[in-house]
Write an enzyme that holds these catalytic residues in place. Structure first.
Site, PDB file in Angstrom:
ATOM      1  N   HIS A 136      -5.448  -1.164  14.246  1.00 36.18           N
ATOM      2  CA  HIS A 136      -6.573  -1.892  14.848  1.00 36.18           C
ATOM      3  C   HIS A 136      -6.023  -3.128  15.551  1.00 36.18           C
ATOM      4  O   HIS A 136      -5.448  -3.993  14.901  1.00 36.18           O
ATOM      5  CB  HIS A 136      -7.584  -2.304  13.775  1.00 36.18           C
ATOM      6  CG  HIS A 136      -8.462  -1.173  13.324  1.00 36.18           C
ATOM      7  ND1 HIS A 136      -9.671  -1.387  12.711  1.00 36.18           N
ATOM      8  CD2 HIS A 136      -8.300   0.170  13.397  1.00 36.18           C
ATOM      9  CE1 HIS A 136     -10.238  -0.209  12.440  1.00 36.18           C
ATOM     10  NE2 HIS A 136      -9.405   0.750  12.832  1.00 36.18           N
ATOM     11  N   LYS A 162      -7.085 -10.178   2.136  1.00 41.06           N
ATOM     12  CA  LYS A 162      -5.807 -10.778   1.747  1.00 41.06           C
ATOM     13  C   LYS A 162      -5.290 -10.337   0.380  1.00 41.06           C
ATOM     14  O   LYS A 162      -4.101 -10.468   0.094  1.00 41.06           O
ATOM     15  CB  LYS A 162      -5.931 -12.311   1.746  1.00 41.06           C
ATOM     16  CG  LYS A 162      -6.102 -12.900   3.130  1.00 41.06           C
ATOM     17  CD  LYS A 162      -4.857 -12.720   3.976  1.00 41.06           C
ATOM     18  CE  LYS A 162      -5.166 -12.752   5.456  1.00 41.06           C
ATOM     19  NZ  LYS A 162      -4.467 -11.695   6.191  1.00 41.06           N
ATOM     20  N   PRO A 191     -12.649 -10.886  -0.765  1.00 41.58           N
ATOM     21  CA  PRO A 191     -12.104  -9.847   0.117  1.00 41.58           C
ATOM     22  C   PRO A 191     -12.401 -10.064   1.611  1.00 41.58           C
ATOM     23  O   PRO A 191     -11.917  -9.330   2.440  1.00 41.58           O
ATOM     24  CB  PRO A 191     -12.747  -8.565  -0.403  1.00 41.58           C
ATOM     25  CG  PRO A 191     -13.875  -8.984  -1.245  1.00 41.58           C
ATOM     26  CD  PRO A 191     -13.608 -10.360  -1.715  1.00 41.58           C
ATOM     27  N   TYR A 237      -5.323 -13.630  10.073  1.00 46.29           N
ATOM     28  CA  TYR A 237      -5.846 -12.322   9.669  1.00 46.29           C
ATOM     29  C   TYR A 237      -4.735 -11.250   9.707  1.00 46.29           C
ATOM     30  O   TYR A 237      -4.613 -10.452   8.779  1.00 46.29           O
ATOM     31  CB  TYR A 237      -7.010 -11.901  10.578  1.00 46.29           C
ATOM     32  CG  TYR A 237      -7.803 -10.740  10.021  1.00 46.29           C
ATOM     33  CD1 TYR A 237      -7.390  -9.431  10.261  1.00 46.29           C
ATOM     34  CD2 TYR A 237      -8.927 -10.932   9.237  1.00 46.29           C
ATOM     35  CE1 TYR A 237      -8.084  -8.350   9.737  1.00 46.29           C
ATOM     36  CE2 TYR A 237      -9.631  -9.858   8.712  1.00 46.29           C
ATOM     37  CZ  TYR A 237      -9.196  -8.571   8.961  1.00 46.29           C
ATOM     38  OH  TYR A 237      -9.884  -7.503   8.422  1.00 46.29           O
ATOM     39  N   TYR A 239     -17.423  -7.679  11.154  1.00 47.77           N
ATOM     40  CA  TYR A 239     -17.820  -8.684  10.148  1.00 47.77           C
ATOM     41  C   TYR A 239     -19.105  -9.335  10.667  1.00 47.77           C
ATOM     42  O   TYR A 239     -19.115  -9.930  11.745  1.00 47.77           O
ATOM     43  CB  TYR A 239     -16.748  -9.758  10.017  1.00 47.77           C
ATOM     44  CG  TYR A 239     -15.490  -9.323   9.308  1.00 47.77           C
ATOM     45  CD1 TYR A 239     -14.436  -8.722  10.008  1.00 47.77           C
ATOM     46  CD2 TYR A 239     -15.337  -9.530   7.941  1.00 47.77           C
ATOM     47  CE1 TYR A 239     -13.273  -8.333   9.347  1.00 47.77           C
ATOM     48  CE2 TYR A 239     -14.164  -9.155   7.281  1.00 47.77           C
ATOM     49  CZ  TYR A 239     -13.150  -8.555   7.986  1.00 47.77           C
ATOM     50  OH  TYR A 239     -11.999  -8.166   7.336  1.00 47.77           O
TER      51      TYR A 239
HETATM   52  P1  FAS Z   1      -4.355  -4.631  -9.786  1.00 46.51           P
HETATM   53  O1  FAS Z   1      -5.513  -5.231 -10.520  1.00 46.51           O
HETATM   54  O2  FAS Z   1      -4.605  -3.707  -8.636  1.00 46.51           O
HETATM   55  O3  FAS Z   1      -3.419  -3.817 -10.795  1.00 46.51           O
HETATM   56  C1  FAS Z   1      -3.174  -4.320 -12.091  1.00 46.51           C
HETATM   57  C2  FAS Z   1      -2.848  -3.126 -12.978  1.00 46.51           C
HETATM   58  O4  FAS Z   1      -2.478  -3.637 -14.272  1.00 46.51           O
HETATM   59  C3  FAS Z   1      -4.061  -2.228 -13.186  1.00 46.51           C
HETATM   60  O5  FAS Z   1      -3.714  -0.887 -12.945  1.00 46.51           O
HETATM   61  C4  FAS Z   1      -4.452  -2.467 -14.652  1.00 46.51           C
HETATM   62  O6  FAS Z   1      -4.941  -1.301 -15.274  1.00 46.51           O
HETATM   63  C5  FAS Z   1      -3.126  -2.867 -15.277  1.00 46.51           C
HETATM   64  N1  FAS Z   1      -3.250  -3.708 -16.463  1.00 46.51           N
HETATM   65  C6  FAS Z   1      -4.129  -4.710 -16.682  1.00 46.51           C
HETATM   66  N2  FAS Z   1      -3.920  -5.255 -17.903  1.00 46.51           N
HETATM   67  C7  FAS Z   1      -2.877  -4.574 -18.453  1.00 46.51           C
HETATM   68  C8  FAS Z   1      -2.193  -4.659 -19.696  1.00 46.51           C
HETATM   69  N3  FAS Z   1      -2.539  -5.569 -20.611  1.00 46.51           N
HETATM   70  N4  FAS Z   1      -1.174  -3.795 -19.936  1.00 46.51           N
HETATM   71  C9  FAS Z   1      -0.807  -2.880 -18.996  1.00 46.51           C
HETATM   72  N5  FAS Z   1      -1.422  -2.744 -17.793  1.00 46.51           N
HETATM   73  C10 FAS Z   1      -2.445  -3.593 -17.538  1.00 46.51           C
HETATM   74  N6  FAS Z   1      -8.366  -6.721  -1.652  1.00 46.51           N
HETATM   75  C11 FAS Z   1      -8.447  -6.579  -0.307  1.00 46.51           C
HETATM   76  O7  FAS Z   1      -7.521  -6.978   0.397  1.00 46.51           O
HETATM   77  N7  FAS Z   1      -9.573  -5.995   0.275  1.00 46.51           N
HETATM   78  C12 FAS Z   1     -10.604  -5.517  -0.496  1.00 46.51           C
HETATM   79  O8  FAS Z   1     -11.588  -4.998   0.025  1.00 46.51           O
HETATM   80  C13 FAS Z   1     -10.539  -5.624  -1.899  1.00 46.51           C
HETATM   81  N8  FAS Z   1     -11.546  -5.129  -2.690  1.00 46.51           N
HETATM   82  C14 FAS Z   1     -11.457  -5.279  -4.059  1.00 46.51           C
HETATM   83  C15 FAS Z   1     -12.469  -4.797  -4.923  1.00 46.51           C
HETATM   84  C16 FAS Z   1     -12.369  -4.966  -6.320  1.00 46.51           C
HETATM   85  C17 FAS Z   1     -13.465  -4.448  -7.210  1.00 46.51           C
HETATM   86  C18 FAS Z   1     -11.263  -5.636  -6.872  1.00 46.51           C
HETATM   87  C19 FAS Z   1     -11.155  -5.853  -8.353  1.00 46.51           C
HETATM   88  C20 FAS Z   1     -10.253  -6.104  -6.036  1.00 46.51           C
HETATM   89  C21 FAS Z   1     -10.344  -5.918  -4.630  1.00 46.51           C
HETATM   90  N9  FAS Z   1      -9.334  -6.365  -3.770  1.00 46.51           N
HETATM   91  C22 FAS Z   1      -9.401  -6.248  -2.430  1.00 46.51           C
HETATM   92  C23 FAS Z   1      -8.186  -7.005  -4.296  1.00 46.51           C
HETATM   93  C24 FAS Z   1      -7.258  -5.918  -4.753  1.00 46.51           C
HETATM   94  O9  FAS Z   1      -6.990  -5.058  -3.693  1.00 46.51           O
HETATM   95  C25 FAS Z   1      -6.059  -6.605  -5.339  1.00 46.51           C
HETATM   96  O10 FAS Z   1      -5.619  -7.662  -4.526  1.00 46.51           O
HETATM   97  C26 FAS Z   1      -4.936  -5.655  -5.609  1.00 46.51           C
HETATM   98  O11 FAS Z   1      -5.417  -4.626  -6.409  1.00 46.51           O
HETATM   99  C27 FAS Z   1      -3.843  -6.461  -6.289  1.00 46.51           C
HETATM  100  O12 FAS Z   1      -2.941  -5.575  -6.828  1.00 46.51           O
HETATM  101  P2  FAS Z   1      -2.260  -5.882  -8.252  1.00 46.51           P
HETATM  102  O13 FAS Z   1      -1.777  -7.276  -8.254  1.00 46.51           O
HETATM  103  O14 FAS Z   1      -1.324  -4.747  -8.472  1.00 46.51           O
HETATM  104  O15 FAS Z   1      -3.449  -5.854  -9.322  1.00 46.51           O
HETATM  105  C1  PHB Z   2     -12.204  -2.398   3.287  1.00 45.32           C
HETATM  106  O1  PHB Z   2     -12.079  -1.552   4.196  1.00 45.32           O
HETATM  107  O2  PHB Z   2     -12.373  -2.089   2.087  1.00 45.32           O
HETATM  108  C2  PHB Z   2     -12.136  -3.862   3.641  1.00 45.32           C
HETATM  109  C3  PHB Z   2     -11.766  -4.217   4.926  1.00 45.32           C
HETATM  110  C4  PHB Z   2     -11.700  -5.569   5.255  1.00 45.32           C
HETATM  111  C5  PHB Z   2     -12.029  -6.518   4.295  1.00 45.32           C
HETATM  112  C6  PHB Z   2     -12.393  -6.144   3.006  1.00 45.32           C
HETATM  113  C7  PHB Z   2     -12.465  -4.802   2.686  1.00 45.32           C
HETATM  114  O3  PHB Z   2     -11.984  -7.837   4.616  1.00 45.32           O
END
Ligand code: FAS
Ligand code: PHB
Length: 392
Positions: free
Chosen positions: A76, A300, A296, A387, A204
Site C-alpha cells: 500500500h 505499531k 492499534p 506510519y 481511517y
Molecule cells: P503476543 O501477546 O502476541 O504473544 C505473547 C505470547 O506469550 C502469547 O502467545 C501468549 O500465549 C504467551 N504467553 C503469555 N504468558 C505466558 C506465560 N506465562 N508463559 C508462556 N507463554 C506465555 N497490533 C497492530 O499493529 N495492529 C492491530 O490491529 C492490533 N490488534 C490487536 C488486537 C488485540 C486483541 C491485541 C491483544 C493486540 C493487537 N495488536 C495489534 C497488538 C499485537 O499485534 C501485538 O503488538 C503483538 O501481538 C505483539 O507480539 P508479542 O510481543 O509476541 O506478544
Molecule cells: C488491521 O488490518 O487489522 C489493522 C490495520 C491498521 C491498523 C490497525 C489494524 O491501524
C-alpha cells in the site's frame, strides 16, 4: 523436579516476538527454547495486526521469511483519511519513498512456526506456570509445568516475549519497575468478513459518531473496526448493526459500494498506551507487548515487537562474540523507538476518535488538525514517515 535442560536463551512466549527472536538467534548460531502457554492452534487463532512497516518487511525477508510475504501480501503506497464522510489520501511512497505492507499477524506467526519447525527449533507448547529464577545472577533458570510435571531450563539469558499479561514483566520487582499508562475510554470492535475490501487502501475515518477503520487481509477477506464504548461486548452487535454503523462513519461513496457479509470473527480490543521501564533487569530482557502496548490506530504494536527483536538479537549475538555493549544499551535503544511510536499512536488516536467528554473546542481542534493534514505537505510527511516506520 524431573527434566532439566540447558539452552543459551530461554524465550517466554511463542507469539511473533518470541518466535522471531528464536529464529534470528538460531541464524546467529545461538540456541534457544521457546515456552508457550497455549497450543499452537490457539496462538494462530488470534486475529490481530494487519500492517507491516517497511523495516519489518525488510527484516523478515532478510531472515529468510519472505516467501509468502512476496506472493500473498499487498503493498500500500498510501492511505485514506476521512472526516465527517469526506476523504483525502496521504501518499506514503511519494512523501517518504516507502510503503506499508498488508499481511496479517496470523500469517507472520504461521511463517515463523514453519521456519522454526524446518530448523528443528524447540517450542514447548502448553507450558504452564513459567517462573523466572535468579535473574540477577549469571545462572538464571526457568521452571514450568507440562502435563503436571515440573521442568527446569538453565540458561544464560531470559527473553520475556510473553505479551501484556505474561509473567516476565511481573518478575521485575515493583520497586524497580516504572509504568506509564493512558487508558482510552473506548475500544475497537473488529470483524473479519469474506467480502471484497471497501477500498484499495486503508480508510481511517473520523466521525461525530466515532472512529471507523476499513482494512483487509486479501482480495476476499476484509477487516473492519468501529470505535465502541468499553461496555459493549461483541455479542451486543449483530452483523447488520455493525454494517449500518460502519456505513454511517465512512465516506459516503465508499458506504454506497460497501459489500457486506456474515462476520467470521468478531472481537473487541480495549485501547491503551502503556510503557514499562526498564526493559532489562539482570539477565531478563522484555520484548514487544511484554514491555509496551499502543492503541492499534497507528498499526505499531506488532512492528514495535519486531524492532525490539531486531535490537535484542543483535545485542545477544554481539554478547556471545564478547561485546556486552549491545545488551548494556538494549533498554535505552528499544525505548527510544518505543516512545516515538507511542507518541504517534497517541496523537493519531486522539485525532481520530470521539471522546465521551469531548467539548466543541476539542471537536474544532480535531477538525483543524485533519484540515491541516489534508492541505499541508509538511504535516502529511510527518504523519507518513511515522506510519511507514521510523528507522531502527
Ligand atoms: P503476543 O501477546 O502476541 O504473544 C505473547 C505470547 O506469550 C502469547 O502467545 C501468549 O500465549 C504467551 N504467553 C503469555 N504468558 C505466558 C506465560 N506465562 N508463559 C508462556 N507463554 C506465555 N497490533 C497492530 O499493529 N495492529 C492491530 O490491529 C492490533 N490488534 C490487536 C488486537 C488485540 C486483541 C491485541 C491483544 C493486540 C493487537 N495488536 C495489534 C497488538 C499485537 O499485534 C501485538 O503488538 C503483538 O501481538 C505483539 O507480539 P508479542 O510481543 O509476541 O506478544
Ligand atoms: C488491521 O488490518 O487489522 C489493522 C490495520 C491498521 C491498523 C490497525 C489494524 O491501524
Amino acid at each position: 523436579m524431573t527434566g532439566t535442560r540447558r539452552t543459551q536463551v530461554c524465550i517466554i512466549g511463542g507469539g511473533p516476538s518470541g518466535l522471531l527472536l528464536s529464529h534470528l538467534l538460531d541464524r546467529s548460531g545461538i540456541d534457544s527454547i521457546v515456552l508457550e502457554r497455549h497450543s499452537r492452534a490457539y496462538v494462530l487463532g488470534r486475529i490481530r495486526a494487519g500492517v507491516l512497516e517497511a523495516g519489518s518487511v525488510a527484516l523478515l525477508k532478510e531472515a529468510g521469511l519472505g516467501a509468502r510475504l512476496e506472493t500473498e501480501s499487498f503493498l500500500h503506497r498510501g492511505t485514506y483519511l476521512s472526516a465527517q464522510n469526506r476523504g483525502f489520501r496521504i501518499d506514503f511512497q511519494k512523501l517518504t519513498g516507502k510503503s506499508i505492507t498488508v499481511y496479517g499477524q496470523t500469517e507472520v506467526t504461521q511463517d515463523l512456526y514453519a521456519a522454526r519447525d524446518d530448523a528443528g527449533g524447540v517450542i514447548i507448547e502448553e507450558a504452564e506456570g513459567a517462573t523466572l529464577h535468579d535473574l540477577q545472577t549469571e545462572a538464571p533458570y526457568v521452571t514450568y509445568l507440562k502435563g503436571g510435571t515440573e521442568y527446569r531450563i538453565d540458561c544464560d539469558f531470559v527473553a520475556g516475549c510473553d505479551g501484556f499479561h505474561g509473567v516476565s514483566r511481573r518478575s521485575i520487582p515493583a520497586r524497580v519497575l516504572k509504568e506509564h499508562e493512558r487508558v482510552y475510554p473506548f475500544g475497537w470492535l473488529g470483524i473479519l468478513s469474506q467480502t471484497p475490501p471497501a477500498s484499495d487502501e486503508l480508510i481511517y475515518a473520523n466521525h461525530a459518531r466515532g472512529f471507523a477503520l476499513c482494512s483487509m487481509r486479501n482480495e476476499n477477506l476484509s477487516r473492519y473496526y468501529i470505535q465502541t464504548p468499553l461496555d459493549h461486548p461483541p455479542e451486543r452487535w449483530s452483523d447488520d448493526a455493525f454494517w449500518d454503523e460502519l456505513r454511517r462513519r465512512i465516506p459516503a461513496d465508499v458506504a454506497e459500494a460497501l459489500v457486506t457479509g456474515p462476520s467470521i470473527e468478531k472481537s473487541m480490543a480495549p485501547l491503551r498506551s502503556y510503557v514499562a521501564e526498564p526493559m532489562r533487569w539482570g539477565r531478563l530482557f522484555l520484548v514487544g507487548d511484554a514491555a509496551h502496548i499502543v492503541p492499534p490506530t497507528g498499526a505499531k504494536g506488532l512492528n514495535l515487537a519486531i524492532s525490539d527483536v531486531y535490537y535484542l538479537h543483535r545485542a545477544l549475538a554481539e554478547r556471545y562474540d564478547g561485546d556486552a555493549h549491545g545488551i548494556e544499551t538494549y533498554a535505552e535503544t528499544a525505548l527510544a523507538r518505543v516512545w516515538k511510536a507511542t507518541r504517534f499512536s497517541w496523537w493519531f488516536t486522539t485525532t481520530m476518535h470521539r471522546f465521551p467528554d469531548q467539548t466543541d473546542f476539542d471537536q474544532h481542534i480535531q477538525e483543524a488538525e485533519l484540515a491541516y493534514l489534508e492541505h499541508s505537505k509538511a504535516a502529511q510527511t510527518a504523519m507518513a514517515e511515522q506510519y511507514v516506520g521510523l528507522p531502527y
